[in-house]
Design a protein around this motif. Structure first.
Motif, PDB file in Angstrom:
ATOM      1  N   ALA A   1      38.078  48.566  71.157  1.00 39.66           N
ATOM      2  CA  ALA A   1      37.995  48.320  72.599  1.00 39.66           C
ATOM      3  C   ALA A   1      36.901  47.324  72.950  1.00 39.66           C
ATOM      4  O   ALA A   1      37.022  46.583  73.934  1.00 39.66           O
ATOM      5  N   LEU A   2      35.837  47.278  72.140  1.00 42.45           N
ATOM      6  CA  LEU A   2      34.687  46.437  72.487  1.00 42.45           C
ATOM      7  C   LEU A   2      34.489  45.239  71.565  1.00 42.45           C
ATOM      8  O   LEU A   2      33.619  44.408  71.824  1.00 42.45           O
ATOM      9  N   GLU A   3      35.263  45.140  70.489  1.00 40.44           N
ATOM     10  CA  GLU A   3      35.065  44.017  69.585  1.00 40.44           C
ATOM     11  C   GLU A   3      35.437  42.707  70.275  1.00 40.44           C
ATOM     12  O   GLU A   3      36.338  42.650  71.108  1.00 40.44           O
ATOM     13  N   GLY A   4      34.675  41.661  69.950  1.00 38.14           N
ATOM     14  CA  GLY A   4      34.936  40.366  70.535  1.00 38.14           C
ATOM     15  C   GLY A   4      34.340  40.155  71.909  1.00 38.14           C
ATOM     16  O   GLY A   4      34.632  39.155  72.557  1.00 38.14           O
ATOM     17  N   LEU A   5      33.498  41.087  72.355  1.00 42.37           N
ATOM     18  CA  LEU A   5      32.891  40.973  73.682  1.00 42.37           C
ATOM     19  C   LEU A   5      31.417  40.556  73.600  1.00 42.37           C
ATOM     20  O   LEU A   5      30.652  40.779  74.537  1.00 42.37           O
ATOM     21  N   GLU A   6      31.043  39.921  72.491  1.00 39.33           N
ATOM     22  CA  GLU A   6      29.653  39.497  72.318  1.00 39.33           C
ATOM     23  C   GLU A   6      29.212  38.527  73.415  1.00 39.33           C
ATOM     24  O   GLU A   6      28.055  38.531  73.833  1.00 39.33           O
TER      25      GLU A   6
ATOM     26  N   MET B   1      29.821  38.721  76.371  1.00 43.12           N
ATOM     27  CA  MET B   1      29.476  39.515  77.545  1.00 43.12           C
ATOM     28  C   MET B   1      28.212  40.339  77.316  1.00 43.12           C
ATOM     29  O   MET B   1      27.836  41.160  78.142  1.00 43.12           O
ATOM     30  N   GLY B   2      27.583  40.124  76.156  1.00 47.72           N
ATOM     31  CA  GLY B   2      26.361  40.866  75.846  1.00 47.72           C
ATOM     32  C   GLY B   2      26.602  42.227  75.246  1.00 47.72           C
ATOM     33  O   GLY B   2      25.695  43.065  75.199  1.00 47.72           O
ATOM     34  N   ILE B   3      27.824  42.480  74.748  1.00 44.36           N
ATOM     35  CA  ILE B   3      28.184  43.773  74.162  1.00 44.36           C
ATOM     36  C   ILE B   3      28.322  43.606  72.654  1.00 44.36           C
ATOM     37  O   ILE B   3      29.261  42.951  72.175  1.00 44.36           O
ATOM     38  N   ILE B   4      27.384  44.163  71.898  1.00 41.57           N
ATOM     39  CA  ILE B   4      27.376  44.018  70.446  1.00 41.57           C
ATOM     40  C   ILE B   4      27.332  45.414  69.826  1.00 41.57           C
ATOM     41  O   ILE B   4      26.372  46.161  70.005  1.00 41.57           O
ATOM     42  N   ILE B   5      28.394  45.755  69.106  1.00 42.57           N
ATOM     43  CA  ILE B   5      28.501  47.083  68.496  1.00 42.57           C
ATOM     44  C   ILE B   5      27.882  47.064  67.099  1.00 42.57           C
ATOM     45  O   ILE B   5      28.063  46.112  66.338  1.00 42.57           O
ATOM     46  N   ASP B   6      27.148  48.112  66.760  1.00 43.45           N
ATOM     47  CA  ASP B   6      26.663  48.331  65.401  1.00 43.45           C
ATOM     48  C   ASP B   6      27.692  49.212  64.695  1.00 43.45           C
ATOM     49  O   ASP B   6      27.841  50.390  65.035  1.00 43.45           O
ATOM     50  N   GLN B   7      28.407  48.651  63.718  1.00 43.05           N
ATOM     51  CA  GLN B   7      29.499  49.400  63.093  1.00 43.05           C
ATOM     52  C   GLN B   7      29.022  50.670  62.406  1.00 43.05           C
ATOM     53  O   GLN B   7      29.692  51.695  62.457  1.00 43.05           O
TER      54      GLN B   7
ATOM     55  N   ALA C   1      25.233  65.506  70.186  1.00 45.35           N
ATOM     56  CA  ALA C   1      24.103  64.592  70.349  1.00 45.35           C
ATOM     57  C   ALA C   1      24.549  63.370  71.132  1.00 45.35           C
ATOM     58  O   ALA C   1      25.721  62.987  71.098  1.00 45.35           O
ATOM     59  N   GLU C   2      23.614  62.761  71.831  1.00 49.67           N
ATOM     60  CA  GLU C   2      23.864  61.512  72.546  1.00 49.67           C
ATOM     61  C   GLU C   2      23.466  60.362  71.634  1.00 49.67           C
ATOM     62  O   GLU C   2      22.340  60.312  71.137  1.00 49.67           O
ATOM     63  N   THR C   3      24.399  59.441  71.412  1.00 46.64           N
ATOM     64  CA  THR C   3      24.218  58.423  70.393  1.00 46.64           C
ATOM     65  C   THR C   3      24.258  57.025  70.997  1.00 46.64           C
ATOM     66  O   THR C   3      25.107  56.733  71.842  1.00 46.64           O
ATOM     67  N   GLU C   4      23.361  56.162  70.522  1.00 51.84           N
ATOM     68  CA  GLU C   4      23.441  54.746  70.863  1.00 51.84           C
ATOM     69  C   GLU C   4      24.166  54.034  69.731  1.00 51.84           C
ATOM     70  O   GLU C   4      23.744  54.086  68.576  1.00 51.84           O
TER      71      GLU C   4
ATOM     72  N   SER D   1      21.612  44.121  71.295  1.00 55.79           N
ATOM     73  CA  SER D   1      22.691  44.035  72.283  1.00 55.79           C
ATOM     74  C   SER D   1      22.105  44.095  73.693  1.00 55.79           C
ATOM     75  O   SER D   1      21.457  45.078  74.054  1.00 55.79           O
ATOM     76  N   PRO D   2      22.316  43.073  74.531  1.00 53.45           N
ATOM     77  CA  PRO D   2      21.809  43.116  75.905  1.00 53.45           C
ATOM     78  C   PRO D   2      22.378  44.283  76.708  1.00 53.45           C
ATOM     79  O   PRO D   2      21.692  44.861  77.553  1.00 53.45           O
TER      80      PRO D   2
END
Length: 446
Positions: A343-348, A350-356, A367-370, A376-377
């Motif tokens: 859902a979020l890949e390719g949105l860099e 837009m400042g959205i960078i996922i850590d795989q 737990a709440e996870t980042e 990632s901005p």
């Protein structure tokens, strides 16, 4: 002080008992097949063996009596007598425009819910039945109603109106209402805690992804748009619901096949979504396994669901102007790394960078996870929802006389030091199972 919360469906009744003074869940469970043969309760009290018992429940009154028996059972129960229950909170799916906040239940309030039943014919009648049954069994305690739609009453008119004859709205209430409000309220407040920001200076995109799914744009701490509409059918692709589709398709199918309007409505609600795409599966875990084994339809379902989420993320980013964080919650949102990743890949840009690594390690509801990369901005969080806690807190505040709408009220779970004792106890088992899930990547137990 014990507070009981009830989530009453047409054939099921979920419940939770909360010890307010000690801030912990003491028991929870579900009665299934209510009004049908083979009714069954699955009950769990903290620190005790789980109870599973079959007992016919021809109405919701018998189901509630069965719950009270389980709660007071000498072996499996959590309390000695039902007199320890001091209040009951009820989930109500649709509050229309009349309710922008939780309320104490009165005969007048129940009548108002009846008048709104046509807006949610699959949900509100069951909610009303549960409220009436509970008030009959527990007549001496206050009962509160917590509406799914109340959270979204802050949406501006240009967001909630449809481009339809205005008389439809004025005379028949046709507009966007939105749902999953208690989930969005909880996760919005918790995201602000994780961001260390004032909730009313926080912009979020929250994706509640489960069998029913919706996404919400939160600007300065309040809902300004959401994907579900007048009913829970609009928006994202769901387990069995179609989500967004061409409104002319139902008329086309009626003309082509001779289907009735009821049959088409049933197909859109019960035979569509990922079930309609795969024609086999509703559970996303089954779909992922099938996709790994080469099932093209299963892979298509994953791609379509993730694509629809990504489209909404992009549109809501435009609505907000700037986004502090994206939040995933509910069953698939909390434990579906493949959907989150796609859902979020390719949105860099837009400042959205996922850590795989973080994303695929985040498979816990304790737990709440980042899961965003450190640089990632826009932060990306997985926050397990707690709708029952919102219901409990609203119920307590109503009987305590301290309740206000969420824009003026501070929940206990907004405290940075808040700890969910039940999740704290269960997290160590998850840490052993998911090796990449360590406390450097999470806000444990929160």
């Amino acid at each position: 002080m014990e507070i009981l919360t009830l989530n009453c469906g047409s054939s099921s009744l979920k419940y939770q008992l909360y010890d307010w003074d000690n801030g912990r869940v003491v028991a929870s469970g579900i009665v299934e097949r209510v009004t049908q043969p083979g009714s069954k309760i699955e009950h769990a009290t903290s620190g005790k063996e789980e109870l599973v018992r079959e007992q016919d429940c021809p109405t919701h009154a018998e189901a509630i009596e069965l719950i009270l028996e389980a709660l007071t059972d000498p072996t499996y129960g959590a309390i000695n007598t039902i007199d320890q229950i001091k209040a009951v909170g009820h989930r109500v799916v649709h509050g229309g425009e009349r309710f922008s906040r939780s309320v104490l239940v009165t005969p007048e309030i129940i009548e108002a819910f009846r008048e709104l039943a046509h807006l949610a014919p699959l949900h509100n009648p069951a909610n009303i039945t549960g409220i009436e049954a509970a008030r009959k069994v527990l007549p001496e305690v206050p009962h509160a109603a917590i509406m799914d739609t109340a959270w979204h009453q802050t949406m501006p008119q240009h967001a909630y109106l449809y481009a339809l004859p205005h008389s439809w709205y004025q005379e028949h209430g046709v507009r966007r209402y939105g749902f999953h409000g208690t989930s969005f309220l909880y996760t919005a407040k918790r995201a602000a805690v994780l961001l260390e920001k004032d909730p009313f200076e926080t912009n979020l995109i929250i994706a509640h992804i489960g069998n029913g799914s919706s996404i919400c744009a939160v600007k300065n701490g309040v809902s300004v748009d959401t994907s579900m509409g007048m009913t829970p059918l609009e928006g994202l692709i769901m387990g069995t619901r179609s989500g967004d589709t061409d409104p002319a398709i139902p008329f086309y199918m009626i003309n082509e096949t001779g289907m009735t309007s009821k049959e088409v409505e049933s197909a859109l609600n019960k035979q569509s979504g990922v079930l309609g795409i795969t024609e086999k599966f509703v559970d996303r875990r089954d779909i992922e396994i099938a996709a790994e084994q080469g099932d093209e339809r299963a892979q298509l379902a994953i791609d379509m669901e993730a694509y629809r989420i990504r489209k909404y993320v992009g549109s809501y980013a435009a609505v907000l102007g700037s986004t502090d964080a994206i939040v995933f919650t509910a069953g698939v949102g909390e434990r579906g790394p493949i959907i989150r990743q796609k859902a979020l890949e390719g949105l860099e840009s837009m400042g959205i960078i996922i850590d795989q690594q973080r994303n695929f390690a985040s498979m816990t509801k304790n737990a709440e996870t980042e899961i965003s990369a450190p640089d990632s901005p826009v932060k990306v969080f997985v926050i397990p929802t707690d709708e029952e806690l919102v219901m409990t807190e609203d119920t307590y505040a109503l009987i305590d006389g301290t309740y206000k709408e969420h824009t003026e009220y501070r929940y206990r779970f907004q405290d940075p030091a808040y700890i969910n004792a039940d999740r704290k106890a269960k997290l160590p088992k998850d840490l052993k199972k998911w090796q990449g899930l360590d406390t450097t990547l999470t806000k444990p137990w929160r």
